[in-house]
Scaffold this motif. Sequence first.
Motif, short mmCIF file in Angstrom:
data_model
loop_
_atom_site.label_atom_id
_atom_site.label_comp_id
_atom_site.label_asym_id
_atom_site.label_seq_id
_atom_site.Cartn_x
_atom_site.Cartn_y
_atom_site.Cartn_z
N LEU A 6 0.86 -1.18 0.00
CA LEU A 6 0.00 0.00 0.00
C LEU A 6 0.90 1.23 0.00
N LYS A 7 0.64 2.15 -0.92
CA LYS A 7 1.49 3.34 -1.04
C LYS A 7 0.64 4.59 -1.02
N ASN A 8 0.88 5.42 0.00
CA ASN A 8 0.26 6.74 0.14
C ASN A 8 -1.26 6.68 0.03
N ILE A 9 -1.86 5.78 0.80
CA ILE A 9 -3.31 5.59 0.75
C ILE A 9 -4.03 6.67 1.55
N HIS A 10 -4.97 7.35 0.89
CA HIS A 10 -5.86 8.31 1.54
C HIS A 10 -7.29 7.82 1.37
N PHE A 11 -8.12 8.06 2.40
CA PHE A 11 -9.52 7.68 2.26
C PHE A 11 -10.40 8.63 3.06
N THR A 12 -11.47 9.07 2.41
CA THR A 12 -12.48 9.91 3.06
C THR A 12 -13.84 9.36 2.67
N TYR A 13 -14.70 9.16 3.67
CA TYR A 13 -16.06 8.71 3.37
C TYR A 13 -16.83 9.85 2.71
N PRO A 14 -17.74 9.53 1.76
CA PRO A 14 -18.45 10.57 1.01
C PRO A 14 -19.22 11.56 1.88
N ASP A 15 -19.74 11.11 3.02
CA ASP A 15 -20.54 11.98 3.87
C ASP A 15 -19.71 12.69 4.94
N GLN A 16 -18.37 12.60 4.83
CA GLN A 16 -17.50 13.24 5.80
C GLN A 16 -16.50 14.14 5.08
N TYR A 17 -16.01 15.16 5.79
CA TYR A 17 -15.03 16.06 5.20
C TYR A 17 -13.61 15.75 5.68
N GLN A 18 -13.49 15.04 6.78
CA GLN A 18 -12.18 14.75 7.36
C GLN A 18 -11.69 13.38 6.92
N GLU A 19 -10.41 13.31 6.53
CA GLU A 19 -9.82 12.04 6.12
C GLU A 19 -9.76 11.08 7.30
N ILE A 20 -10.10 9.82 7.04
CA ILE A 20 -9.94 8.80 8.08
C ILE A 20 -8.61 8.09 7.92
N LEU A 21 -8.08 8.04 6.69
CA LEU A 21 -6.74 7.52 6.43
C LEU A 21 -5.97 8.58 5.66
N SER A 22 -4.74 8.82 6.09
CA SER A 22 -3.97 9.93 5.50
C SER A 22 -2.54 9.50 5.21
N GLY A 23 -2.29 9.08 3.98
CA GLY A 23 -0.92 8.76 3.55
C GLY A 23 -0.40 7.45 4.12
N ILE A 24 -1.21 6.39 4.10
CA ILE A 24 -0.80 5.09 4.65
C ILE A 24 0.10 4.37 3.65
N THR A 25 1.29 4.01 4.11
CA THR A 25 2.21 3.22 3.31
C THR A 25 2.70 2.04 4.14
N LEU A 26 2.46 0.82 3.65
CA LEU A 26 2.92 -0.36 4.38
C LEU A 26 3.00 -1.55 3.44
N ASP A 27 3.79 -2.55 3.86
CA ASP A 27 3.95 -3.80 3.12
C ASP A 27 3.47 -4.96 3.98
N ILE A 28 2.82 -5.91 3.34
CA ILE A 28 2.46 -7.18 3.99
C ILE A 28 3.24 -8.27 3.28
N CYS A 29 4.10 -8.94 4.02
CA CYS A 29 5.00 -9.93 3.43
C CYS A 29 4.66 -11.33 3.92
N ASP A 30 5.04 -12.31 3.11
CA ASP A 30 4.76 -13.70 3.41
C ASP A 30 5.38 -14.10 4.74
N GLY A 31 4.60 -14.78 5.58
CA GLY A 31 5.10 -15.30 6.85
C GLY A 31 5.01 -14.34 8.01
N GLN A 32 4.67 -13.08 7.75
CA GLN A 32 4.60 -12.10 8.84
C GLN A 32 3.33 -12.30 9.67
N LYS A 33 3.44 -11.99 10.95
CA LYS A 33 2.29 -11.96 11.86
C LYS A 33 2.14 -10.51 12.32
#
Length: 535
Positions: A6-33
């Motif tokens: 995931l690279k620079n993920i932003h998300f805002t619900y249509p009925d809201q003005y404030q971002e709930i996710l702001s610039g999320i960057t992360l990796d999910i790799c095999d075998g990780q918990k």
Amino acid sequence: MQAIRLKNIHFTYPDQYQEILSGITLDICDGQKIALIGKNGCGKSTLLKIIRGELQPTSGSISYPIAVPKIGYLPQDLMISNQLTVRDFLLQGDINSYNIIREINTLSAEKNLCVEDGLHLAELWQNYDHDNVLFWEQNVDEVIRKMDLNALANQSCNTLSAGETTRVQLALLLLQNPDILILDEPTNHLDLQELMWLENWLNNYPKAILYVSHDRVFIDHTASKIIELEKGKVVIRKGNYESFTKDKQELQEHQLKQYMQRTKLIGKLQEAAQKRHNWANSFQKETRPEGGGFVYESIFNAARTMNQQAKHIEERIIMLQNRFPIEKPIRDKTRKIMFSPVQGQPKELLSLKDIDFSYGEKQVLHNLYFYLWGGEKIWLAGANGIGKTTLLKIITGELKPTKGTVSYTNFLKVGVYNQNLNTLPGNLTILEFLKQFSDSEMEIRNFMGCLGLTGDIAYQKIEVLSWGEKAKVQLTSLLCGKYNLLLLDEPTNHLDIKTREMLEQALNQYQGAVIFVSHDRAFIQNLATRKFELK
């Protein structure tokens, strides 16, 4: 090996003005918990939906370096309502194979088959071989063995406990052979034995697992990486929960030290610039603010020079703030909840003597003796289904014992926290429900605010709330009441870590008595003064 990026993920619900996710960057790799933690309502479920493809981000990208992975998802509080046996429920994971097996078993049980049915049975056996149904059956039986479900294989699904249901749902996910497992609060309703089983299973599972949990000990025993979601951003740390909290505290202290040093430096520079401006302005009345001299010009004007020095200092301040910014570290507001003080707490609150209780022919309690003294914090322990909730209902008078006596002290007022949040009146708003426990709306609002229930949420109906919000509403009702005995049935389920810690502190300071059922080991260790175990 990366599975999802995931690279620079932003998300805002249509009925809201404030971002709930702001610039999320992360990796999910095999075998990780990976443990995903954060306050209730911070966006954890939204992030899981984006990873699963149920929601599309407002901006940013999701990539799969190798191939699009197959994701298995276990939602929280998912019960199995059908009457199939556990084995049949798992066989239904391949509906075509299940239908062939079911028809073969039905026709094979017939003693006298007609010619038409005999031909159909022969055709079914051909399909059995052609579709490799035997392999599917063997796969199901192998998963039943691995998930320790042999004793439950022929039991009806609608009779399973919450912990058994979790195991069956995990078994169904394994049959789908996912590349990544996403588990939403899998520890809810599990007893200690089931918790330790799940810990061992997670640690031995070879593929990637991303799970949401607020159980501090569980995270400490299973996580190889922790992602904390706070104010739309993530903090990622390798290691377990203990190392995460230690690193986070050290980082906050370091950031605060840097911020204070920078603030002190900028303050000194601003003071130096202001002194130079003041000196230049007072040098001679005729000197203008920009450092101009008299009507006649002089070769050297000290006021102009001093103002130029002040300007250079101000430019340095701007450069520090723009090129080398240091943000003030985020620190949670210190919030505290407190139960109403208890007046005149007697020594002995209640006693149960020689109690028997049965549901039909099934005896749950036999020859039980129980005494409760003022101020005690008793952990009511035992496996799921052993009778803990039944005992609490006998204490409240909701159930009558088949034998024995229950004695109460005078002026005993009991507050109850029910683990089944569906018992809350969904048609009422939060405020309407809580006004049954307190006449003061200000008091209600104060308690709600401490638990993070702020703003217009007070006018929302309970039925539309999340599980975490419902749990906080029920907890607020206890804070509003004037009780000297609290009966808490799994009070930490659905609560975030911060709220659990606040509840621990409040209960430790509470002068009344508490009987609680919990499988949160940190909560138990920090609160219990005595253990009463049903076997």
